[in-house]
Design an enzyme around this catalytic site. Structure first.
Site, PDB file in Angstrom:
ATOM      1  CG  ASP A 189      -1.731   1.270   1.337  1.00  0.00           C
ATOM      2  OD1 ASP A 189      -2.787   1.319   0.675  1.00  0.00           O
ATOM      3  OD2 ASP A 189      -1.332   2.204   2.060  1.00  0.00           O
ATOM      4  CE1 TYR A 196       0.737   8.084   2.561  1.00  0.00           C
ATOM      5  CE2 TYR A 196       1.247   5.848   1.919  1.00  0.00           C
ATOM      6  CZ  TYR A 196       0.439   6.743   2.574  1.00  0.00           C
ATOM      7  OH  TYR A 196      -0.675   6.298   3.235  1.00  0.00           O
ATOM      8  CB  SER A 201      -8.490   6.004   2.675  1.00  0.00           C
ATOM      9  OG  SER A 201      -7.828   6.008   3.910  1.00  0.00           O
TER      10      SER A 201
END
Length: 318
Positions: free
Chosen positions: A48, A53, A158
């Site tokens: 994931d 990121y 999410s």
């Protein structure tokens, strides 16, 4: 390793997902390659990440994690067929227009993620955060296009609460657009209230897969942070203070007791508790060294008994 059905995606995954937020942040490319190799060697098969990121690290702009995963895949011929890749869109990348869940940005962002990852199709593409400015019809319509083009295999969300997820599923049913098939909520032994109850009930009723993030409460549930003096043990330590509460101490005491019964670590018990919880497909957990991955393998096969689960549930009850 025994796999689990991931909602209605048509995929099965091992019971722990690797959290790629550490790549390009707390570990460099060489260390990232090493832990990913170990992860696959131990029978795990899902990674994931997200386009953002790890933009928060000094000198980073986002995309570092996807880039490292892409380089690892290219350096390992045949590896792409062994792993499922999850990534996300919607977080603020710090440039005009590069955030949210508009059709324009999703169509652009997926190309950037595919390029960094060096793959032709993302296995599971998540809406990272709710976007009140964009109707669900627009977001799901963009995902319909990507599914038709073969650029993604399935979609998830999410950080939605029960009302938001319920509305998104209703819109999908009413319009015939793709529905979210997997939820990624914050959920761990300490942070239970956000998922347990209406949100978990909805996921169970609608057959959604669930992969949890902050599964070890930013490292608190490893047991290595017990006083403020322990915060300096890692770059993530500064975020641990909120867990140093009476309930947090009860959680650690229960983890210590169960870990002692099974000759396990607190982290292994905390992950095994999640794996045993109704509605959870797999927790997401990060590793910065091979020893952490070896611990994941033990957690995945750690069978907690009814007494263990009852002790942990009671100690961590909100």
């Amino acid at each position: 390793m025994k796999t689990r059905v991931l909602g209605q995606t048509g995929m099965e995954i091992a019971p722990i997902v690797f959290g790629g937020n550490v790549f390009g942040w707390t570990i460099d490319e060489a260390a990232s390659f090493d832990v990913l190799d170990a992860f696959v060697d131990h029978g795990f098969d899902a990674i994931d990440t997200a386009d953002v990121y790890s933009a928060w690290a000094p000198g980073n702009t986002g995309g570092e994690s996807e880039t490292i995963i892409g380089r690892w895949l290219r350096a390992r011929p045949g590896m792409r067929g062994k792993v499922k890749i999850f990534t996300k869109v919607g977080s603020d990348l710090g440039a005009p227009g590069k955030k949210g869940l508009s059709r324009r940005w999703i169509i652009e962002a997926v190309e950037d993620s595919l390029t960094r990852l060096g793959i032709e199709r993302i296995d599971l593409y998540f809406s990272h955060w709710p976007d009140p400015a964009t109707p669900y019809e627009e977001t799901l319509g963009a995902y319909a296009t990507l599914l038709e083009q073969g650029k993604i295999r399935s979609v998830g969300a999410s950080n939605l609460d029960a009302a938001q997820l319920g509305e998104a599923l209703h819109v999908a049913e009413r319009t015939g657009l793709p529905r979210y098939q997997v939820l990624q909520p914050e959920y761990n032994l300490y942070d239970r209230a956000g998922f347990e109850g209406a949100l978990r009930d909805l996921c169970l009723r609608e057959g959604l897969g669930v992969v949890t993030y902050y599964s070890l409460a930013s490292g608190f549930l490893t047991g290595k942070y017990r006083t403020e003096n322990d915060f300096g043990q890692s770059r993530r330590g500064e975020g641990i203070g909120k867990y140093l509460t009476p309930r947090g101490m009860r959680c650690l005491a229960a983890l210590d007791e169960v870990a002692g019964r099974h000759q396990a670590t607190d982290a292994e018990v905390a992950l095994a508790w999640l794996i045993a919880k109704e509605g959870v497909t797999a927790p997401i957990a990060s590793a910065t060294k091979r020893a952490h991955v070896e611990s994941f393998a033990r957690a995945a096969t750690l069978g907690l008994g009814a007494e263990d689960l009852a002790l942990l549930d009671e100690a961590s009850r909100p």
